[in-house]
Design a protein around this motif. Sequence first.
Motif, PDB file in Angstrom:
ATOM      1  N   LYS A 127       0.839  -1.197   0.000  1.00  0.00           N
ATOM      2  CA  LYS A 127       0.000   0.000   0.000  1.00  0.00           C
ATOM      3  C   LYS A 127       0.877   1.251   0.000  1.00  0.00           C
ATOM      4  N   GLY A 128       1.934   1.228   0.781  1.00  0.00           N
ATOM      5  CA  GLY A 128       2.871   2.346   0.824  1.00  0.00           C
ATOM      6  C   GLY A 128       3.582   2.575  -0.500  1.00  0.00           C
ATOM      7  N   MET A 129       3.695   1.528  -1.300  1.00  0.00           N
ATOM      8  CA  MET A 129       4.312   1.638  -2.625  1.00  0.00           C
ATOM      9  C   MET A 129       3.308   2.103  -3.686  1.00  0.00           C
ATOM     10  N   GLY A 130       2.037   2.290  -3.267  1.00  0.00           N
ATOM     11  CA  GLY A 130       1.027   2.790  -4.197  1.00  0.00           C
ATOM     12  C   GLY A 130       0.051   1.755  -4.711  1.00  0.00           C
ATOM     13  N   ALA A 131       0.174   0.510  -4.251  1.00  0.00           N
ATOM     14  CA  ALA A 131      -0.751  -0.537  -4.697  1.00  0.00           C
ATOM     15  C   ALA A 131      -2.128  -0.313  -4.059  1.00  0.00           C
ATOM     16  N   ILE A 132      -3.157  -0.646  -4.805  1.00  0.00           N
ATOM     17  CA  ILE A 132      -4.521  -0.557  -4.281  1.00  0.00           C
ATOM     18  C   ILE A 132      -5.051  -1.953  -4.004  1.00  0.00           C
ATOM     19  N   ASN A 133      -5.996  -2.071  -3.114  1.00  0.00           N
ATOM     20  CA  ASN A 133      -6.678  -3.329  -2.858  1.00  0.00           C
ATOM     21  C   ASN A 133      -7.812  -3.413  -3.881  1.00  0.00           C
ATOM     22  N   ALA A 134      -7.577  -4.153  -4.970  1.00  0.00           N
ATOM     23  CA  ALA A 134      -8.547  -4.225  -6.069  1.00  0.00           C
ATOM     24  C   ALA A 134      -9.860  -4.860  -5.630  1.00  0.00           C
ATOM     25  N   ALA A 135      -9.828  -5.757  -4.643  1.00  0.00           N
ATOM     26  CA  ALA A 135     -11.066  -6.373  -4.152  1.00  0.00           C
ATOM     27  C   ALA A 135     -11.965  -5.308  -3.536  1.00  0.00           C
ATOM     28  N   GLU A 136     -11.371  -4.407  -2.775  1.00  0.00           N
ATOM     29  CA  GLU A 136     -12.154  -3.343  -2.138  1.00  0.00           C
ATOM     30  C   GLU A 136     -12.526  -2.241  -3.119  1.00  0.00           C
ATOM     31  N   LYS A 137     -11.570  -1.782  -3.889  1.00  0.00           N
ATOM     32  CA  LYS A 137     -11.778  -0.615  -4.747  1.00  0.00           C
ATOM     33  C   LYS A 137     -12.536  -0.937  -6.036  1.00  0.00           C
ATOM     34  N   GLU A 138     -12.243  -2.091  -6.632  1.00  0.00           N
ATOM     35  CA  GLU A 138     -12.820  -2.417  -7.938  1.00  0.00           C
ATOM     36  C   GLU A 138     -13.772  -3.607  -7.906  1.00  0.00           C
ATOM     37  N   GLY A 139     -13.915  -4.250  -6.749  1.00  0.00           N
ATOM     38  CA  GLY A 139     -14.824  -5.381  -6.624  1.00  0.00           C
ATOM     39  C   GLY A 139     -14.325  -6.673  -7.241  1.00  0.00           C
ATOM     40  N   HIS A 140     -13.026  -6.776  -7.502  1.00  0.00           N
ATOM     41  CA  HIS A 140     -12.483  -7.990  -8.101  1.00  0.00           C
ATOM     42  C   HIS A 140     -12.421  -9.114  -7.071  1.00  0.00           C
ATOM     43  N   VAL A 141     -12.744 -10.311  -7.514  1.00  0.00           N
ATOM     44  CA  VAL A 141     -12.637 -11.502  -6.686  1.00  0.00           C
ATOM     45  C   VAL A 141     -11.642 -12.420  -7.386  1.00  0.00           C
ATOM     46  N   TYR A 142     -10.786 -13.035  -6.650  1.00  0.00           N
ATOM     47  CA  TYR A 142      -9.717 -13.867  -7.178  1.00  0.00           C
ATOM     48  C   TYR A 142     -10.117 -15.335  -7.085  1.00  0.00           C
ATOM     49  N   TYR A 143     -10.137 -16.041  -8.206  1.00  0.00           N
ATOM     50  CA  TYR A 143     -10.459 -17.466  -8.242  1.00  0.00           C
ATOM     51  C   TYR A 143      -9.237 -18.255  -8.689  1.00  0.00           C
ATOM     52  N   ARG A 144      -9.234 -19.534  -8.354  1.00  0.00           N
ATOM     53  CA  ARG A 144      -8.129 -20.400  -8.739  1.00  0.00           C
ATOM     54  C   ARG A 144      -8.685 -21.783  -9.033  1.00  0.00           C
ATOM     55  N   LEU A 145      -8.205 -22.403 -10.093  1.00  0.00           N
ATOM     56  CA  LEU A 145      -8.547 -23.790 -10.415  1.00  0.00           C
ATOM     57  C   LEU A 145      -7.311 -24.644 -10.176  1.00  0.00           C
ATOM     58  N   TYR A 146      -7.444 -25.657  -9.348  1.00  0.00           N
ATOM     59  CA  TYR A 146      -6.342 -26.569  -9.064  1.00  0.00           C
ATOM     60  C   TYR A 146      -6.465 -27.825  -9.905  1.00  0.00           C
ATOM     61  N   ASP A 147      -5.338 -28.474 -10.135  1.00  0.00           N
ATOM     62  CA  ASP A 147      -5.281 -29.793 -10.765  1.00  0.00           C
ATOM     63  C   ASP A 147      -6.010 -29.831 -12.106  1.00  0.00           C
ATOM     64  N   VAL A 148      -5.796 -28.796 -12.915  1.00  0.00           N
ATOM     65  CA  VAL A 148      -6.482 -28.664 -14.211  1.00  0.00           C
ATOM     66  C   VAL A 148      -6.234 -29.879 -15.098  1.00  0.00           C
ATOM     67  N   LYS A 149      -5.021 -30.383 -15.084  1.00  0.00           N
ATOM     68  CA  LYS A 149      -4.654 -31.522 -15.931  1.00  0.00           C
ATOM     69  C   LYS A 149      -5.550 -32.727 -15.682  1.00  0.00           C
ATOM     70  N   ASN A 150      -5.878 -32.991 -14.416  1.00  0.00           N
ATOM     71  CA  ASN A 150      -6.685 -34.166 -14.083  1.00  0.00           C
ATOM     72  C   ASN A 150      -8.182 -33.893 -14.028  1.00  0.00           C
ATOM     73  N   LYS A 151      -8.579 -32.732 -13.559  1.00  0.00           N
ATOM     74  CA  LYS A 151     -10.006 -32.418 -13.420  1.00  0.00           C
ATOM     75  C   LYS A 151     -10.702 -32.217 -14.762  1.00  0.00           C
ATOM     76  N   PHE A 152      -9.969 -31.745 -15.738  1.00  0.00           N
ATOM     77  CA  PHE A 152     -10.583 -31.408 -17.025  1.00  0.00           C
ATOM     78  C   PHE A 152     -10.045 -32.316 -18.125  1.00  0.00           C
ATOM     79  N   HIS A 153      -9.877 -33.577 -17.814  1.00  0.00           N
ATOM     80  CA  HIS A 153      -9.300 -34.513 -18.766  1.00  0.00           C
ATOM     81  C   HIS A 153     -10.172 -34.700 -20.015  1.00  0.00           C
ATOM     82  N   ALA A 154     -11.464 -34.421 -19.921  1.00  0.00           N
ATOM     83  CA  ALA A 154     -12.364 -34.617 -21.065  1.00  0.00           C
ATOM     84  C   ALA A 154     -12.297 -33.443 -22.055  1.00  0.00           C
ATOM     85  N   ILE A 155     -11.688 -32.370 -21.672  1.00  0.00           N
ATOM     86  CA  ILE A 155     -11.635 -31.199 -22.544  1.00  0.00           C
ATOM     87  C   ILE A 155     -10.406 -31.278 -23.437  1.00  0.00           C
TER      88      ILE A 155
END
Length: 155
Positions: A127-155
């Motif tokens: 924050k002191g370096m000028g970074a903003i909290n995008a979740a608070e300011k812009e409403g962004h939510v961060y998602y992550r998909l794990y184990d893509v290689k195995n979970k999406f084997h049909a794609i």
Amino acid sequence: MPTVFKLMNDLAATLKEKAPKITVENLYRDGGFDGNIPYFFALLAEDTEIKDSNGLPSAVGFTLCSYSYSWDGRTIYMRNILVCDSHRSKGVGKLIFHAVVKYAKEIGCNRIELHVNEHNPARKFYKGMGAINAAEKEGHVYYRLYDVKNKFHAI
């Protein structure tokens, strides 16, 4: 790359997270040392006064980054900055951060992204370096998909 691997494990321990699942060999491959596209780059901070077992300057901090793209164009994703305990509060993190900013400017990046654990005291630093909290300011939510290689084997 062994130094980067060690620092990554140190960072995981500091953040009380699981150790990285990757190997030193993965780092060589994914860093582009096999001639393919690099998926990441690392910046190391070294103390020239402290030598490692090979007589080289000792690594006292690092950041692991990757390239991304956004609505703003070229983007660098900065994973974390780690500064060894012995060198904290000495400006090492700021030097690493400034090196990333300088590099981003050199290659034409318009933005730097970073995700920080909500309990990480480094949030104040960013924050002191000028970074903003995008979740608070812009409403962004961060998602992550794990184990893509195995979970999406049909794609």
